[in-house]
Design a protein around this motif. Structure first.
Motif, PDB file in Angstrom:
ATOM      1  N   LYS A  54       4.694   4.784  10.041  1.00  0.00           N
ATOM      2  CA  LYS A  54       5.901   4.496   9.262  1.00  0.00           C
ATOM      3  C   LYS A  54       5.920   5.297   7.954  1.00  0.00           C
ATOM      4  CE  LYS A  54       7.367   0.088   7.739  1.00  0.00           C
ATOM      5  NZ  LYS A  54       7.164  -1.368   7.852  1.00  0.00           N
ATOM      6  N   LEU A  75      -3.445   4.155   9.607  1.00  0.00           N
ATOM      7  CA  LEU A  75      -4.046   5.012   8.581  1.00  0.00           C
ATOM      8  C   LEU A  75      -5.569   4.946   8.709  1.00  0.00           C
ATOM      9  CD1 LEU A  75      -3.172   6.556   5.905  1.00  0.00           C
ATOM     10  CD2 LEU A  75      -3.683   4.409   4.721  1.00  0.00           C
ATOM     11  N   PHE A  99       5.186  -9.742  -3.232  1.00  0.00           N
ATOM     12  CA  PHE A  99       4.814 -10.736  -2.216  1.00  0.00           C
ATOM     13  C   PHE A  99       3.460 -11.329  -2.552  1.00  0.00           C
ATOM     14  CE2 PHE A  99       3.165  -6.642  -0.885  1.00  0.00           C
ATOM     15  CZ  PHE A  99       1.890  -6.921  -0.435  1.00  0.00           C
ATOM     16  N   ALA A 113      -5.672  -9.877   6.196  1.00  0.00           N
ATOM     17  CA  ALA A 113      -4.715 -10.431   5.231  1.00  0.00           C
ATOM     18  C   ALA A 113      -3.554 -11.106   5.970  1.00  0.00           C
ATOM     19  CB  ALA A 113      -4.190  -9.327   4.321  1.00  0.00           C
ATOM     20  N   MET A 126      -1.958   2.910  -5.004  1.00  0.00           N
ATOM     21  CA  MET A 126      -1.672   3.977  -4.035  1.00  0.00           C
ATOM     22  C   MET A 126      -0.562   4.863  -4.560  1.00  0.00           C
ATOM     23  SD  MET A 126       0.372   2.060  -0.949  1.00  0.00           S
ATOM     24  CE  MET A 126       1.847   1.075  -1.278  1.00  0.00           C
ATOM     25  N   SER A 153       9.053   0.139  -4.725  1.00  0.00           N
ATOM     26  CA  SER A 153      10.028   0.225  -3.635  1.00  0.00           C
ATOM     27  C   SER A 153      10.089  -1.017  -2.747  1.00  0.00           C
ATOM     28  CB  SER A 153       9.674   1.446  -2.784  1.00  0.00           C
ATOM     29  OG  SER A 153       8.262   1.502  -2.620  1.00  0.00           O
ATOM     30  N   LEU A 167      -0.920  -9.990   8.574  1.00  0.00           N
ATOM     31  CA  LEU A 167      -0.255  -8.781   8.092  1.00  0.00           C
ATOM     32  C   LEU A 167      -1.246  -7.627   8.164  1.00  0.00           C
ATOM     33  CD1 LEU A 167       1.816 -10.184   5.079  1.00  0.00           C
ATOM     34  CD2 LEU A 167       2.707  -9.409   7.269  1.00  0.00           C
ATOM     35  N   ILE A 210      -5.223   6.816  -2.491  1.00  0.00           N
ATOM     36  CA  ILE A 210      -5.567   5.403  -2.691  1.00  0.00           C
ATOM     37  C   ILE A 210      -6.723   5.337  -3.678  1.00  0.00           C
ATOM     38  CG2 ILE A 210      -6.476   3.316  -1.571  1.00  0.00           C
ATOM     39  CD1 ILE A 210      -5.157   4.312   1.032  1.00  0.00           C
ATOM     40  N   VAL A 241      -6.017  -2.576  -5.725  1.00  0.00           N
ATOM     41  CA  VAL A 241      -5.728  -1.368  -4.945  1.00  0.00           C
ATOM     42  C   VAL A 241      -4.483  -0.693  -5.510  1.00  0.00           C
ATOM     43  CG1 VAL A 241      -5.129  -0.444  -2.658  1.00  0.00           C
ATOM     44  CG2 VAL A 241      -6.712  -2.387  -2.847  1.00  0.00           C
ATOM     45  N   TYR A 258      -0.188 -12.996  -0.768  1.00  0.00           N
ATOM     46  CA  TYR A 258      -0.932 -12.953   0.479  1.00  0.00           C
ATOM     47  C   TYR A 258      -2.301 -13.594   0.315  1.00  0.00           C
ATOM     48  CZ  TYR A 258      -3.581  -8.955  -1.436  1.00  0.00           C
ATOM     49  OH  TYR A 258      -4.380  -8.141  -2.205  1.00  0.00           O
ATOM     50  N   LEU A 284      -1.917  -3.919  -4.987  1.00  0.00           N
ATOM     51  CA  LEU A 284      -2.533  -5.210  -4.674  1.00  0.00           C
ATOM     52  C   LEU A 284      -3.491  -5.652  -5.766  1.00  0.00           C
ATOM     53  CD1 LEU A 284      -3.713  -4.073  -1.141  1.00  0.00           C
ATOM     54  CD2 LEU A 284      -1.736  -5.541  -1.535  1.00  0.00           C
ATOM     55  N   PHE A 343       5.034  -3.037  -5.516  1.00  0.00           N
ATOM     56  CA  PHE A 343       5.213  -1.590  -5.528  1.00  0.00           C
ATOM     57  C   PHE A 343       6.673  -1.396  -5.917  1.00  0.00           C
ATOM     58  CE2 PHE A 343       4.643   2.784  -3.640  1.00  0.00           C
ATOM     59  CZ  PHE A 343       3.474   3.070  -4.347  1.00  0.00           C
TER      60      PHE A 343
END
Ligand code: HEM
Length: 162
Positions: free
Chosen positions: A118, A91, A34, A56, A143, A30, A65, A125, A141, A36, A154, A28
Motif C-alpha cells: 500500500k 515491509l 488512534f 498490536a 517514520m 495524514s 492490526l 524508520i 517509533v 492500540y 507511535l 501521523f
C-alpha cells in the motif's frame, strides 16, 4: 531452559513478555490519531540472537492490526545492535544502532517491500526502546514516507507480564 549466550548479557533485561499499560498512541499528519494495545515477546534458544514477535490490536475493537517479528543481533564486544524485521504490511527492514545503558536507539539501514504494498511507502524508520527506572519499557517509533518527513508514528509503554 537453555542458558543465555554470553553475547546477549547486555540485553538480558529485554527478554520475556511485555504488555502495554495504557493503550499506546498512534499518529501521523495524514491519518486520524488512534489508540492500540500491544504484546511483545523476546526469547532466545541459546544462540547469540534474540527472537521477537510484536502483536498490536485496536484498543477498543481488539481487532488484530500491526504485527512484526524478527531477530536481534549484537556485534560481539561492542554496543552495536541490529534488528532484522518482517512486518505483516509487506515491509522488511534492517535497523541498526546502539545500546546505551538500557536504551536502544535504532535507524533503518535498509527497507524493502512487496511489489503491491500500500502507498504511501515508508522511506525511513527510527525507534527507541528504553527500560525506565520504574521497570516499564517504552517504545517510540518515527517514520518518513513518500509524503512526510521523519515524524513520530507511535508511542507506547509496557509492563513485564512474564
Ligand atoms: C498508518 C507504517 C506500526 C497502526 C500507517 C501508514 C504507514 C504506517 C506508512 C500510512 C501513513 C499515511 O497514510 O500517510 C507503519 C510502520 C510501522 C507501523 C513502518 C512499524 C515500524 C504500526 C502499529 C500500529 C499501527 C504498531 C498499531 C496498531 C496504524 C494505523 C494507521 C497506520 C491504525 C492508519 C490507518 C491505516 O492506514 O491503516 N502506518 N506502521 N502502525 N498505522 Fe502504522
Amino acid at each position: 531452559s537453555v542458558e543465555l549466550n554470553p553475547v546477549l548479557l547486555q540485553l538480558e533485561w529485554l527478554l520475556g513478555t511485555w504488555e502495554s499499560d495504557e493503550p499506546g498512541e498512534g499518529s501521523f499528519p495524514s491519518i486520524n490519531p488512534f489508540r492500540y494495545t500491544e504484546t511483545l515477546h523476546f526469547s532466545h534458544v541459546g544462540q547469540p540472537v534474540i527472537n521477537f514477535m510484536f502483536n498490536a490490536f485496536h484498543a477498543t475493537s481488539k481487532k488484530p492490526l500491526h504485527r512484526e517479528c524478527g531477530f536481534i543481533r549484537l556485534q560481539p564486544g561492542t554496543n552495536r545492535v541490529a534488528f532484522i524485521i518482517a512486518q505483516n504490511s509487506g515491509l522488511v527492514e534492517i535497523e541498526e544502532g546502539e545500546l546505551t545503558g538500557q536504551q536502544l536507539n535504532l535507524q533503518s539501514l535498509a527497507l524493502a517491500r512487496t511489489s503491491f504494498a500500500k502507498e504511501p511507502h515508508v522511506q525511513q524508520i527510527s525507534r527507541v526502546f528504553q527500560l525506565r527506572p520504574d521497570g516499564k519499557l517504552e517504545q517510540t517509533v518515527s517514520m518518513a514516507t513518500d509524503n512526510q518527513p521523519l515524524m513520530q508514528h507511535l508511542h507506547i509503554t509496557y509492563h513485564r507480564s512474564s
